[in-house]
Design an enzyme around this catalytic site. Sequence first.
Site, PDB file in Angstrom:
ATOM      1  N   HIS A 186       0.884  -0.974   0.122  1.00  0.00           N
ATOM      2  CA  HIS A 186      -0.021   0.136   0.111  1.00  0.00           C
ATOM      3  C   HIS A 186       0.876   1.018  -0.045  1.00  0.00           C
ATOM      4  O   HIS A 186       1.491   1.551   0.866  1.00  0.00           O
ATOM      5  CB  HIS A 186      -0.884   0.124   1.432  1.00  0.00           C
ATOM      6  CG  HIS A 186      -1.842   1.255   1.447  1.00  0.00           C
ATOM      7  ND1 HIS A 186      -3.133   1.235   0.907  1.00  0.00           N
ATOM      8  CD2 HIS A 186      -1.595   2.251   2.071  1.00  0.00           C
ATOM      9  CE1 HIS A 186      -3.865   2.216   1.301  1.00  0.00           C
ATOM     10  NE2 HIS A 186      -2.901   2.895   1.938  1.00  0.00           N
ATOM     11  N   ASP A 196      -7.791   1.183  -4.303  1.00  0.00           N
ATOM     12  CA  ASP A 196      -8.702   0.742  -3.264  1.00  0.00           C
ATOM     13  C   ASP A 196      -9.972   1.990  -3.556  1.00  0.00           C
ATOM     14  O   ASP A 196      -9.549   3.224  -3.082  1.00  0.00           O
ATOM     15  CB  ASP A 196      -8.201   0.667  -2.042  1.00  0.00           C
ATOM     16  CG  ASP A 196      -9.178  -0.171  -1.059  1.00  0.00           C
ATOM     17  OD1 ASP A 196     -10.494  -0.201  -1.475  1.00  0.00           O
ATOM     18  OD2 ASP A 196      -9.058  -0.482   0.027  1.00  0.00           O
ATOM     19  N   HIS A 212     -12.670   1.596  -1.624  1.00  0.00           N
ATOM     20  CA  HIS A 212     -13.253   1.765  -0.375  1.00  0.00           C
ATOM     21  C   HIS A 212     -14.899   2.079  -0.251  1.00  0.00           C
ATOM     22  O   HIS A 212     -15.135   2.804   0.570  1.00  0.00           O
ATOM     23  CB  HIS A 212     -12.457   2.606   0.444  1.00  0.00           C
ATOM     24  CG  HIS A 212     -12.104   2.015   2.059  1.00  0.00           C
ATOM     25  ND1 HIS A 212     -12.774   2.290   3.041  1.00  0.00           N
ATOM     26  CD2 HIS A 212     -11.321   1.018   2.267  1.00  0.00           C
ATOM     27  CE1 HIS A 212     -12.397   1.623   3.977  1.00  0.00           C
ATOM     28  NE2 HIS A 212     -11.578   0.791   3.544  1.00  0.00           N
ATOM     29  N   GLU A 265     -13.471  -7.689   1.110  1.00  0.00           N
ATOM     30  CA  GLU A 265     -13.042  -7.684   2.176  1.00  0.00           C
ATOM     31  C   GLU A 265     -13.807  -7.668   3.330  1.00  0.00           C
ATOM     32  O   GLU A 265     -13.620  -8.066   4.895  1.00  0.00           O
ATOM     33  CB  GLU A 265     -11.816  -6.717   2.629  1.00  0.00           C
ATOM     34  CG  GLU A 265     -12.270  -5.188   2.474  1.00  0.00           C
ATOM     35  CD  GLU A 265     -11.179  -4.116   2.434  1.00  0.00           C
ATOM     36  OE1 GLU A 265     -10.282  -4.272   1.618  1.00  0.00           O
ATOM     37  OE2 GLU A 265     -11.304  -3.225   3.242  1.00  0.00           O
ATOM     38  N   ARG A 274     -11.897 -11.028  -2.093  1.00  0.00           N
ATOM     39  CA  ARG A 274     -11.116 -10.417  -1.024  1.00  0.00           C
ATOM     40  C   ARG A 274     -11.480 -10.919   0.558  1.00  0.00           C
ATOM     41  O   ARG A 274     -10.436 -11.025   1.374  1.00  0.00           O
ATOM     42  CB  ARG A 274     -10.839  -8.917  -1.059  1.00  0.00           C
ATOM     43  CG  ARG A 274     -10.215  -8.289  -2.218  1.00  0.00           C
ATOM     44  CD  ARG A 274     -10.251  -7.102  -2.313  1.00  0.00           C
ATOM     45  NE  ARG A 274      -9.792  -6.254  -1.107  1.00  0.00           N
ATOM     46  CZ  ARG A 274      -8.582  -6.530  -0.513  1.00  0.00           C
ATOM     47  NH1 ARG A 274      -7.677  -7.151  -0.951  1.00  0.00           N
ATOM     48  NH2 ARG A 274      -8.137  -5.831   0.498  1.00  0.00           N
ATOM     49  N   HIS A 282      -7.658  -9.867   1.418  1.00  0.00           N
ATOM     50  CA  HIS A 282      -7.177  -8.873   2.298  1.00  0.00           C
ATOM     51  C   HIS A 282      -6.221  -9.085   3.309  1.00  0.00           C
ATOM     52  O   HIS A 282      -6.108 -10.296   3.756  1.00  0.00           O
ATOM     53  CB  HIS A 282      -8.553  -8.555   3.185  1.00  0.00           C
ATOM     54  CG  HIS A 282      -8.634  -7.286   4.099  1.00  0.00           C
ATOM     55  ND1 HIS A 282      -9.559  -7.211   5.229  1.00  0.00           N
ATOM     56  CD2 HIS A 282      -8.016  -6.154   3.931  1.00  0.00           C
ATOM     57  CE1 HIS A 282      -9.455  -6.223   5.699  1.00  0.00           C
ATOM     58  NE2 HIS A 282      -8.590  -5.513   4.919  1.00  0.00           N
ATOM     59  N   GLU A 330      -2.708  -9.275  -0.310  1.00  0.00           N
ATOM     60  CA  GLU A 330      -2.358  -8.003   0.087  1.00  0.00           C
ATOM     61  C   GLU A 330      -1.271  -8.066   1.267  1.00  0.00           C
ATOM     62  O   GLU A 330      -1.348  -9.177   1.966  1.00  0.00           O
ATOM     63  CB  GLU A 330      -3.640  -7.545   0.520  1.00  0.00           C
ATOM     64  CG  GLU A 330      -3.266  -6.095   1.350  1.00  0.00           C
ATOM     65  CD  GLU A 330      -4.514  -5.241   1.927  1.00  0.00           C
ATOM     66  OE1 GLU A 330      -5.765  -5.628   1.858  1.00  0.00           O
ATOM     67  OE2 GLU A 330      -4.415  -4.374   2.512  1.00  0.00           O
TER      68      GLU A 330
HETATM   69  C1  GCO Z   1      -7.565  -2.734   2.781  1.00  0.00           C
HETATM   70  C2  GCO Z   1      -8.424  -2.030   3.492  1.00  0.00           C
HETATM   71  C3  GCO Z   1      -8.185  -1.659   4.947  1.00  0.00           C
HETATM   72  C4  GCO Z   1      -9.589  -1.446   5.816  1.00  0.00           C
HETATM   73  C5  GCO Z   1      -9.208  -2.049   7.158  1.00  0.00           C
HETATM   74  C6  GCO Z   1     -10.449  -2.096   7.765  1.00  0.00           C
HETATM   75  O1  GCO Z   1      -7.731  -3.065   1.499  1.00  0.00           O
HETATM   76  O2  GCO Z   1      -6.445  -2.841   3.320  1.00  0.00           O
HETATM   77  O3  GCO Z   1      -9.421  -1.496   3.039  1.00  0.00           O
HETATM   78  O4  GCO Z   1      -7.277  -0.762   5.029  1.00  0.00           O
HETATM   79  O5  GCO Z   1     -10.077  -0.247   5.783  1.00  0.00           O
HETATM   80  O6  GCO Z   1      -8.760  -3.495   7.103  1.00  0.00           O
HETATM   81  O7  GCO Z   1     -10.329  -2.853   9.022  1.00  0.00           O
HETATM   82 MG    MG Z   2      -9.548  -2.375   0.855  1.00  0.00          MG
END
Ligand code: GCO
Ligand code: MG
Length: 402
Positions: free
Chosen positions: A122, A210, A212, A262, A283, A312, A339
């Site tokens: 990331h 991402d 989100h 996720e 994910r 995830h 990830e």
């Molecule tokens: C990712 C995620 C995270 C989430 C978090 C929530 O893809 O790594 O979106 O950063 O926000 O894991 O608990």
């Molecule tokens: Mg994410």
Amino acid sequence: MKITNAYVNITSPGRNFVTLKIETDEGIYGLGDGTLNGRELAVASYLTDHVIPCIIGRDPFQTEDIWQYLYRAPYWRRGPVTMAAIAAVDIALWDIKGKALNTPVYNLLGGKSREGMLVYCHANGKDIEHALEDVAKHQEMGYKAIRVQSGFPGLASTYGVSKKPGRYEPAERGLPSEYEWSTEIYLRHVPELFARVRETFGEELLLLHDCHHRMTPIEAGRLGKELEPFHLFWMEDPTPAELQEGFKIIRQHTTTPIAVGEVFNSIWDAHDLIRNQWIDYLRMTLVHGGGFTHLKKVADFAELYHVRTGFHGATDLSPVTMAAALHFDTAIHNFGIQEHMPHTDETDAVFPHNYSFKDGIMTPGDAPGLGVDLDEALAAKYPYQRAYLPINRKLDGTLTDW
Ligand code: GCO
Ligand code: MG
């Protein structure tokens, strides 16, 4: 073999983790992760008050029967708390099986389908320039796949961007803080971010992004289409997925691959997405998806529809889940990518582990079971601290999806 004792450990070496330890009459123990970011104590109570009393005396090899018992018997099925608790038990039981049979867990799931797993990291920055610097830093660390997030002018804070330079950690201690959001500003700037990344780093680097859960399906369709020239590996969580058929709209408008899941916790969150081929990567990972026993079935189902995994792996997934995921990734055929958000040194010290990273690839190691442990004396030095994910409001104050 019989389960003789089980208990929950909660520790906070920088962030909270919920770990289940299951002990047996043969002296072998297993570890499972039950961490649910911002709702940790609910899973801990579910395990301690309702699950542990029911598993004492059972045969830890009976992973299928115990899974069905914990899923069907309570009458109340699914949901993140329930499924994280079931996952904690299931992961710990597979760890015990591996140790008892003196073999790494991947050998119990099909054996090695590959030597190592491609992982993505990331990279982020408060603006495009800083994001580019962070991409360069991660490339130097060896990553071949990088997810890129950036802040944009007009938004004081945004998901995926560290408030202070350094590691990104979404949960914050204390009560939830408030972030702001504008899809219009976001959509205006993301194509520019990826144009700059491609211009600077070339075509070879695998790029992810991402979203989100912040767009409607048609907005996501527009973004996917505008990002097509930059050949993303995937666009993640484009829209909230309770309405699975929303993804049909995204699919109709773009060839950018789509990853989601996720926050999913069972096949029923993804059934339509998979069988209609509306997504490319799933994910949902072991801790939130009911452990090995459930996710193996989900991954096998997904394989029939050309859907690959992309688990995830944020910091709220403990080293126990990271180890478990790498065993799973090693064994299944339809692995896509994993990830990897590295944990802090404090966390790594509390959870000594055998998995490792080199040149953009991770491997689980060959220790029997999962190859991860919990240093309980060290864990006790980091007591639980209340923490939450932030909440998100549009510029006019309307609460929106985090
Ligand atoms: C990712 C995620 C995270 C989430 C978090 C929530 O893809 O790594 O979106 O950063 O926000 O894991 O608990
Ligand atoms: Mg994410």
